[in-house]
Design a protein around this motif. Sequence first.
Motif, PDB file in Angstrom:
ATOM      1  N   VAL A  89      -1.098 -43.279 -58.308  1.00 19.93           N
ATOM      2  CA  VAL A  89      -1.148 -43.084 -56.858  1.00 19.93           C
ATOM      3  C   VAL A  89       0.027 -42.219 -56.424  1.00 19.93           C
ATOM      4  O   VAL A  89       0.988 -42.011 -57.176  1.00 19.93           O
ATOM      5  CB  VAL A  89      -1.112 -44.433 -56.106  1.00 19.93           C
ATOM      6  N   LYS A  90      -0.051 -41.723 -55.217  1.00 21.59           N
ATOM      7  CA  LYS A  90       1.051 -40.928 -54.672  1.00 21.59           C
ATOM      8  C   LYS A  90       2.257 -41.825 -54.478  1.00 21.59           C
ATOM      9  O   LYS A  90       2.145 -42.917 -53.928  1.00 21.59           O
ATOM     10  CB  LYS A  90       0.635 -40.299 -53.348  1.00 21.59           C
ATOM     11  N   ALA A  91       3.403 -41.372 -54.938  1.00 19.99           N
ATOM     12  CA  ALA A  91       4.619 -42.162 -54.835  1.00 19.99           C
ATOM     13  C   ALA A  91       5.060 -42.288 -53.378  1.00 19.99           C
ATOM     14  O   ALA A  91       4.785 -41.397 -52.562  1.00 19.99           O
ATOM     15  CB  ALA A  91       5.731 -41.531 -55.661  1.00 19.99           C
ATOM     16  N   PRO A  92       5.742 -43.379 -53.039  1.00 15.10           N
ATOM     17  CA  PRO A  92       6.219 -43.541 -51.666  1.00 15.10           C
ATOM     18  C   PRO A  92       7.209 -42.444 -51.272  1.00 15.10           C
ATOM     19  O   PRO A  92       7.823 -41.807 -52.127  1.00 15.10           O
ATOM     20  CB  PRO A  92       6.927 -44.914 -51.710  1.00 15.10           C
ATOM     21  N   GLU A  93       7.328 -42.225 -49.995  1.00  7.42           N
ATOM     22  CA  GLU A  93       8.259 -41.229 -49.459  1.00  7.42           C
ATOM     23  C   GLU A  93       9.669 -41.491 -49.971  1.00  7.42           C
ATOM     24  O   GLU A  93      10.134 -42.627 -49.995  1.00  7.42           O
ATOM     25  CB  GLU A  93       8.247 -41.287 -47.921  1.00  7.42           C
ATOM     26  N   GLY A  94      10.329 -40.435 -50.413  1.00 11.99           N
ATOM     27  CA  GLY A  94      11.691 -40.562 -50.902  1.00 11.99           C
ATOM     28  C   GLY A  94      11.810 -40.885 -52.376  1.00 11.99           C
ATOM     29  O   GLY A  94      12.927 -41.008 -52.899  1.00 11.99           O
ATOM     30  N   SER A  95      10.676 -41.038 -53.077  1.00  6.69           N
ATOM     31  CA  SER A  95      10.712 -41.341 -54.511  1.00  6.69           C
ATOM     32  C   SER A  95      11.181 -40.136 -55.306  1.00  6.69           C
ATOM     33  O   SER A  95      10.999 -38.983 -54.894  1.00  6.69           O
ATOM     34  CB  SER A  95       9.329 -41.770 -55.005  1.00  6.69           C
ATOM     35  N   LYS A  96      11.767 -40.409 -56.447  1.00  4.92           N
ATOM     36  CA  LYS A  96      12.290 -39.345 -57.301  1.00  4.92           C
ATOM     37  C   LYS A  96      11.165 -38.524 -57.921  1.00  4.92           C
ATOM     38  O   LYS A  96      11.321 -37.332 -58.193  1.00  4.92           O
ATOM     39  CB  LYS A  96      13.177 -39.965 -58.390  1.00  4.92           C
ATOM     40  N   PHE A  97      10.028 -39.156 -58.148  1.00  8.22           N
ATOM     41  CA  PHE A  97       8.902 -38.495 -58.791  1.00  8.22           C
ATOM     42  C   PHE A  97       7.690 -38.500 -57.871  1.00  8.22           C
ATOM     43  O   PHE A  97       7.592 -39.294 -56.939  1.00  8.22           O
ATOM     44  CB  PHE A  97       8.573 -39.179 -60.121  1.00  8.22           C
ATOM     45  N   ALA A  98       6.736 -37.608 -58.160  1.00  3.18           N
ATOM     46  CA  ALA A  98       5.590 -37.428 -57.277  1.00  3.18           C
ATOM     47  C   ALA A  98       4.584 -38.560 -57.370  1.00  3.18           C
ATOM     48  O   ALA A  98       3.869 -38.853 -56.404  1.00  3.18           O
ATOM     49  CB  ALA A  98       4.900 -36.100 -57.598  1.00  3.18           C
ATOM     50  N   LEU A  99       4.502 -39.190 -58.541  1.00  4.07           N
ATOM     51  CA  LEU A  99       3.486 -40.197 -58.789  1.00  4.07           C
ATOM     52  C   LEU A  99       4.092 -41.572 -59.009  1.00  4.07           C
ATOM     53  O   LEU A  99       5.234 -41.702 -59.470  1.00  4.07           O
ATOM     54  CB  LEU A  99       2.661 -39.824 -60.022  1.00  4.07           C
ATOM     55  N   ASP A 100       3.306 -42.596 -58.703  1.00  4.04           N
ATOM     56  CA  ASP A 100       3.666 -43.970 -59.038  1.00  4.04           C
ATOM     57  C   ASP A 100       2.547 -44.517 -59.908  1.00  4.04           C
ATOM     58  O   ASP A 100       1.364 -44.209 -59.703  1.00  4.04           O
ATOM     59  CB  ASP A 100       3.824 -44.795 -57.767  1.00  4.04           C
ATOM     60  N   TYR A 101       2.920 -45.312 -60.894  1.00  4.87           N
ATOM     61  CA  TYR A 101       1.961 -45.883 -61.841  1.00  4.87           C
ATOM     62  C   TYR A 101       1.930 -47.381 -61.606  1.00  4.87           C
ATOM     63  O   TYR A 101       2.868 -48.082 -61.957  1.00  4.87           O
ATOM     64  CB  TYR A 101       2.400 -45.540 -63.268  1.00  4.87           C
ATOM     65  N   VAL A 102       0.873 -47.880 -60.976  1.00  5.24           N
ATOM     66  CA  VAL A 102       0.858 -49.258 -60.507  1.00  5.24           C
ATOM     67  C   VAL A 102      -0.106 -50.117 -61.317  1.00  5.24           C
ATOM     68  O   VAL A 102      -1.146 -49.651 -61.800  1.00  5.24           O
ATOM     69  CB  VAL A 102       0.488 -49.319 -59.011  1.00  5.24           C
ATOM     70  N   VAL A 103       0.237 -51.383 -61.481  1.00  7.93           N
ATOM     71  CA  VAL A 103      -0.611 -52.361 -62.153  1.00  7.93           C
ATOM     72  C   VAL A 103      -1.600 -52.921 -61.146  1.00  7.93           C
ATOM     73  O   VAL A 103      -1.209 -53.408 -60.079  1.00  7.93           O
ATOM     74  CB  VAL A 103       0.234 -53.494 -62.760  1.00  7.93           C
ATOM     75  N   THR A 104      -2.891 -52.856 -61.466  1.00  6.55           N
ATOM     76  CA  THR A 104      -3.936 -53.305 -60.544  1.00  6.55           C
ATOM     77  C   THR A 104      -4.695 -54.534 -61.028  1.00  6.55           C
ATOM     78  O   THR A 104      -5.420 -55.166 -60.264  1.00  6.55           O
ATOM     79  CB  THR A 104      -4.931 -52.167 -60.285  1.00  6.55           C
ATOM     80  N   GLU A 105      -4.581 -54.882 -62.293  1.00  5.31           N
ATOM     81  CA  GLU A 105      -5.211 -56.101 -62.808  1.00  5.31           C
ATOM     82  C   GLU A 105      -4.525 -56.496 -64.113  1.00  5.31           C
ATOM     83  O   GLU A 105      -3.869 -55.672 -64.753  1.00  5.31           O
ATOM     84  CB  GLU A 105      -6.720 -55.927 -62.988  1.00  5.31           C
ATOM     85  N   ASN A 106      -4.674 -57.768 -64.512  1.00  3.05           N
ATOM     86  CA  ASN A 106      -3.931 -58.270 -65.668  1.00  3.05           C
ATOM     87  C   ASN A 106      -4.728 -59.253 -66.511  1.00  3.05           C
ATOM     88  O   ASN A 106      -4.169 -60.203 -67.060  1.00  3.05           O
ATOM     89  CB  ASN A 106      -2.623 -58.921 -65.206  1.00  3.05           C
ATOM     90  N   ALA A 107      -6.033 -59.038 -66.632  1.00  2.04           N
ATOM     91  CA  ALA A 107      -6.905 -60.006 -67.311  1.00  2.04           C
ATOM     92  C   ALA A 107      -6.481 -60.286 -68.746  1.00  2.04           C
ATOM     93  O   ALA A 107      -6.650 -61.404 -69.238  1.00  2.04           O
ATOM     94  CB  ALA A 107      -8.352 -59.516 -67.278  1.00  2.04           C
ATOM     95  N   THR A 108      -5.932 -59.300 -69.456  1.00  2.58           N
ATOM     96  CA  THR A 108      -5.601 -59.510 -70.868  1.00  2.58           C
ATOM     97  C   THR A 108      -4.176 -60.017 -71.084  1.00  2.58           C
ATOM     98  O   THR A 108      -3.820 -60.356 -72.203  1.00  2.58           O
ATOM     99  CB  THR A 108      -5.797 -58.219 -71.688  1.00  2.58           C
ATOM    100  N   ASP A 109      -3.372 -60.082 -70.041  1.00  5.15           N
ATOM    101  CA  ASP A 109      -2.051 -60.712 -70.117  1.00  5.15           C
ATOM    102  C   ASP A 109      -1.611 -61.111 -68.710  1.00  5.15           C
ATOM    103  O   ASP A 109      -0.954 -60.337 -68.015  1.00  5.15           O
ATOM    104  CB  ASP A 109      -1.007 -59.791 -70.754  1.00  5.15           C
ATOM    105  N   PRO A 110      -1.961 -62.329 -68.279  1.00  6.10           N
ATOM    106  CA  PRO A 110      -1.610 -62.779 -66.931  1.00  6.10           C
ATOM    107  C   PRO A 110      -0.110 -62.868 -66.671  1.00  6.10           C
ATOM    108  O   PRO A 110       0.293 -63.017 -65.506  1.00  6.10           O
ATOM    109  CB  PRO A 110      -2.264 -64.172 -66.848  1.00  6.10           C
ATOM    110  N   ASN A 111       0.720 -62.746 -67.716  1.00  6.47           N
ATOM    111  CA  ASN A 111       2.167 -62.747 -67.511  1.00  6.47           C
ATOM    112  C   ASN A 111       2.646 -61.458 -66.842  1.00  6.47           C
ATOM    113  O   ASN A 111       3.754 -61.405 -66.294  1.00  6.47           O
ATOM    114  CB  ASN A 111       2.905 -62.919 -68.844  1.00  6.47           C
TER     115      ASN A 111
END
Length: 439
Positions: free
Chosen positions: A405-427
């Motif tokens: 996704v597009k990184a928040p305003e003021g971020s060092k980089f253009a993109l952010d890599y976010v976790v959207t689900e965790n079925a294979t490791d709920p930790n």
Amino acid sequence: MNGIFRSGKFNAASLSRRSFIASTVAGGAALALSGRTAFAQSSDTLKVGFISPRTGPLGGFGETDGYVLELARKALANGLQAGGKTWKVEILDQDTQSDPSRAGQLAKDLINNQSIDLMLVVSTPETINPVADACEAAGIPCLSTVMPWEAWYFGRGAKPGAPSPFKWTYHFGFGVEEFHKAYVSQWNLIETNKKVGVMYPNDADGNAIRTHLAPALAKEGFTIVDPGAYETGTTDFTAQIALFRQEGVEIFNSFPIPPDFAAFWRQAAQQGLTQQIKICQIAKTGLFPSDIEALGDLGLNIGSAAYWHKAFPYKSTLTGVSGTELADGYETASGKQWTQQLGASLALLDAGFDALKASTDVKSKEAVAKAISTLKTTTIAGKVDFTSGPVANVSPGPIIGTQWVKAPEGSKFALDYVVTENATDPNVPVGAKLTAYNG
């Protein structure tokens, strides 16, 4: 299943349409060792090979390996405690240049000319399988990660239901079942017509996924629209795009190398396919920021999957660093955005040296192989357990649903890599809600 995998016959020349020829310098003289040695060679020295693709079309997988290896060498500067003795350690790292033939040659050089005690190899069948085959033939313990375990196990000749044919080679990490769980979890986060257009290449990854994942997804109520295997290096995807548009697919899934996906996705945008896609879920490419940045605005909201993320709540057994410390340290040292390969490569080193420490005799190939076969540890990427795998020689691992996704305003980089689900490791904590591709 037998016969569908062709990793041993992979056509390296087809990997890149632009620059592969320059990466395939032939001859033994080209295989110069790049690994730095911490100590002079002696009978008290352990020699560990480390092979990865650091240049060429698969170079994204090895881009962070220099930093990870530096951390490992610092952690081992005072030696490794094993069997009541302190051993000096040399890590001899090699770049396959994304060439499967070169990968096998490098493995043989490390085995025959450098007399390594353990081989570590990481990232994709084109890298791992030739190295594992060389080690199996030579009787050298070998540990690998970052490719579907089915493509490693069955792709190298194992038969379903039969005993493992491998004595020396072991692999940990995700398989088709992990992709299945992650994709079902991820795809049900957004309302779609459940029509999935798939493009699986005619290679070890693609054939394993087509044979095992597609039927499992169909059982979950997804309609799979498959135009058939395509060859790596294809430049015209008009026929596939037309079929996907005709069938009204709203989910797209592929396991291509980066140049192939970039060509397809640009054509998909030009021909109107991307406008109907609600979830674009890709693997093997789209793993690293550079893959997505190269697509410009077409890369935003593409779904991916992570075999490691800085949000993983584990620490490295070799270096002691956490996920956040590893990612932040890399960004500070390199000026580049962190990638999931950081944790994967460090996890391989964690597991490899944990096995050496557990071995009854680190200079015995049999003892080291046995230590791997009974290894139970928790690396920076999570649990490794070879005592309870789906088949012998394999320890499964997680794949976590993610999105660019597009990184928040003021971020060092253009993109952010976010976790959207965790079925294979709920930790692993979920950090964001999945956004529709055209959302």
